[in-house]
Design an enzyme around this catalytic site. Structure first.
Site, PDB file in Angstrom:
ATOM      1  N   CYS A   1       1.870   1.892  -2.949  1.00 37.12           N
ATOM      2  CA  CYS A   1       1.039   0.854  -3.992  1.00 37.12           C
ATOM      3  C   CYS A   1       0.557   1.898  -5.130  1.00 37.12           C
ATOM      4  CB  CYS A   1      -0.520   0.327  -2.832  1.00 37.12           C
ATOM      5  SG  CYS A   1       0.446  -0.037  -1.554  1.00 37.12           S
TER       6      CYS A   1
ATOM      7  N   LYS B   1       4.811  -7.713   8.972  1.00 35.82           N
ATOM      8  CA  LYS B   1       4.846  -7.352   7.601  1.00 35.82           C
ATOM      9  C   LYS B   1       3.966  -5.919   7.085  1.00 35.82           C
ATOM     10  CE  LYS B   1       3.053 -10.518   5.411  1.00 35.82           C
ATOM     11  NZ  LYS B   1       3.853  -9.921   4.293  1.00 35.82           N
TER      12      LYS B   1
END
Lengths: 311, 280
Positions: free
Chosen positions: A138, A53
């Protein structure tokens, strides 16, 4: 060789910018924990690569709940990139990853250029890490929260900065939430990406009419699962045409047939995401299914299938 | 932990909207611990896409269907029809195929010192308490079950608890079974009588908040079993987190219901200040 000829064991091995994978199937970041969580259900030596992750410089707690909502043939998530941070990742997670012969790819992200660079430098020092995947979906907090991956200039800057301080293959993961994904793909290729993976989740929303509220505490979330497959397939097709570097196809892959579609339009490998959550052994089934398909179709080498769309 | 492709042994409605389903599950009688859960998938297509988590009600062994066949180990669920997943489940019959992932999670910790136990169940929340009652009764401890629900139709499986030797106390909102009122009122009375008891609770959030307030005030040990939206059940999606006791907005601390729970020691969790029964 005739199509009816018996292929004993088709070769599924693929090359991703120098990274040798035993087969083209790997998990999508965020659906596979740090790898070890799936060891009870899946032989990690059977898949092409392990993907962690997303890791950030500091630990990240993630968003409040509800974080997930099921939608028609898909799910929305707004986990908020919860992760242990690079220090604890190295201390607690890397020792297990070191025991694997399967290549390990670490996904990472930052909220500023500086954070991206710091994490990339730390990852460069780790022999257990065979490649990295850069999440540019992001917000850049220093530039008013504009998402790195939606602006070609910002994306190119973060990719070239990371490329300079990294000694491993660099995969850049693209968001589908842009007008023209090929613009982003060319921007990151020119900036030094070795591989492109696409697509990340599509921004979506779910509403609860009984509570008169949005389902997710975060409001919006990323849509994944079979619902996004046609959109993802179209974008992977476009990106393959637009760039020279290898492309990893991602988006709603649940079965071997789904994976074969992405490979056929030119993806060099695929990532399996939501399917891991539904069935922790999904990737083993997909690898077996690809192998069976190749054997039945007389395909000796998966590379003969990749990008072989008849058009 | 295993992912079984298996079949349903029976699936029947036991009260309006409530069903019991037994699934062929080799190994479960030996493996499953009180308070653990399973993830169930009842069809191979993508609608609904995700498995659903269910607390394990009980495990057991049925005799062979005919001589020469093996005995049939099973896991049994009790569920309420609430959405498309459970609606679909309710239509399934003996012999239908399902995928069963489990047993999962951390169950109840058996209190070594307490010999009096109060089990508090709200509605369908009574399900994970059955195996706990079985285990405690087998040990020779005193087990009392306090169960609450909207009406008599929401009070399930009481006779099975009684068969174990559990004393049961029922409270319903409409007084159609047991006393009229909240199960937490029963808990307060029982705790006054048995102040050394350990408490175990599963039910709606408001009930758990009230139970926690009472136990906190009386300084008795409490374990709670939580329900959460969950995609994977194995700690990968991080969709099912709950705030840990040190959680704050500035310094969030989340625990995974599927991996660190579903049963938590009440002190591990962050509780609302005061709570509905609080008012201290």
């Amino acid at each position: 060789m005739s199509k009816m000829a018996k292929i004993k064991k088709p070769s599924l091995a693929v090359d991703l910018a120098g990274l040798q994978l035993r087969n083209p199937v790997m998990p999508a970041s965020g659906t596979f924990g740090y790898g070890q969580e799936f060891a009870p259900y899946l032989d990690l030596e059977q898949i092409g690569a392990v993907m962690t992750k997303g890791i950030s410089l500091r630990p990240k707690a993630g968003n409040p709940t509800p974080r997930i909502a099921e939608t028609a043939s898909g799910m929305l998530n707004a986990i908020g990139l919860q992760n242990v941070g690079i220090d604890l990742f190295i201390r607690d997670k890397v020792p297990y990853l070191e025991t694997l012969t399967t290549p390990v790819i670490v996904n990472f992200f930052g909220n500023s250029l500086d954070e991206y660079i710091k994490v990339a430098k730390r990852l460069s020092e780790l022999p257990a890490v065979d490649a990295v995947e850069l999440n540019i979906s992001c917000p850049n907090v220093k530039q008013g929260g504009i998402v790195f991956g939606t602006e070609p200039g910002a994306a190119a800057e973060v990719v070239s900065s990371v490329r300079r301080c990294l000694n491993k293959p660099l995969i850049v993961k693209l968001t589908p939430n842009v007008t023209d994904i090929t613009v982003m793909a060319r921007a990151v290729e020119d900036a030094g990406a070795d591989v492109i993976s696409c697509v990340n989740t599509l921004t979506g929303m779910a509403v609860d009419i009984h509570k008169r509220r949005l389902h997710l505490a975060n409001g919006t979330g990323g849509l994944s699962g079979p619902a996004i497959k046609p959109v993802a397939l179209r974008m992977v097709y476009q990106v393959v045409q637009a760039v020279e570097i290898p492309v990893i196809g991602i988006g709603g892959i649940m079965t071997a047939e789904d994976a074969l579609e992405f490979l056929l339009v030119g993806a060099q490998a695929v990532q399996v995401g939501t399917a891991n959550l539904v069935n922790p052994g999904a990737m083993a089934d997909i690898v077996t299914g690809i192998e069976t398909f190749c054997r039945n179709q007389g395909i000796e080498d998966i590379n003969d299938w990749i990008g072989s769309l008849d058009q | 932990m295993q992912d079984l492709k298996t079949v349903i042994l029976h699936n029947r409605e036991i009260a309006p909207g409530y069903f019991r389903m037994a699934i062929l599950a080799p190994g479960y009688p030996q493996q499953a611990l009180p308070g653990q859960f399973i993830m169930l998938r009842v069809q191979a297509n993508s609608q609904p896409l995700l498995r659903r988590p269910f607390g394990i009600f009980k495990t057991g062994t049925l005799p062979a269907e005919c001589s020469g066949m093996p005995e049939r180990e099973f896991v049994e669920l009790v569920y309420k029809v609430v959405g498309i997943g459970t609606q679909l489940m309710s239509t399934l019959q003996r012999g239908d195929e399902v995928e069963l992932l489990g047993p999962l999670g951390q169950g109840f910790t058996l209190d070594k010192t307490a010999t009096e136990h109060l089990l508090v169940g709200g509605g369908i929340g009574l399900v994970p308490l059955f195996m706990l009652a079985e285990t405690l009764c087998r040990r020779g401890d005193r087990v009392r079950l306090l169960v609450g629900g909207r009406s008599r139709d929401d009070i399930l499986a009481i006779t099975e608890f009684e068969r174990l030797g559990v004393e049961t106390y029922v409270a319903t909102d409409d007084g159609s079974l047991g006393e009229e009122g909240l199960v937490t009122a029963v808990l307060e009375r029982k705790l006054n009588k048995y102040p050394q008891a350990a408490v175990y609770a599963c039910g709606p959030t408001l009930m758990l908040n009230a139970v926690r307030s009472i136990c906190h005030r009386q300084q008795v040990a409490l374990q709670v079993s939580l329900e959460a939206l969950m995609a994977c059940g194995v700690g990968a999606c991080l969709g099912c987190v709950v705030p840990g006791h040190q959680h704050s907005e500035d310094d969030p601390d989340y625990l995974c219901t599927c991996r660190q729970g579903p049963v938590f020691d009440a002190d591990e969790l962050k509780w609302p200040e005061g709570g509905p029964e609080g008012g201290e």
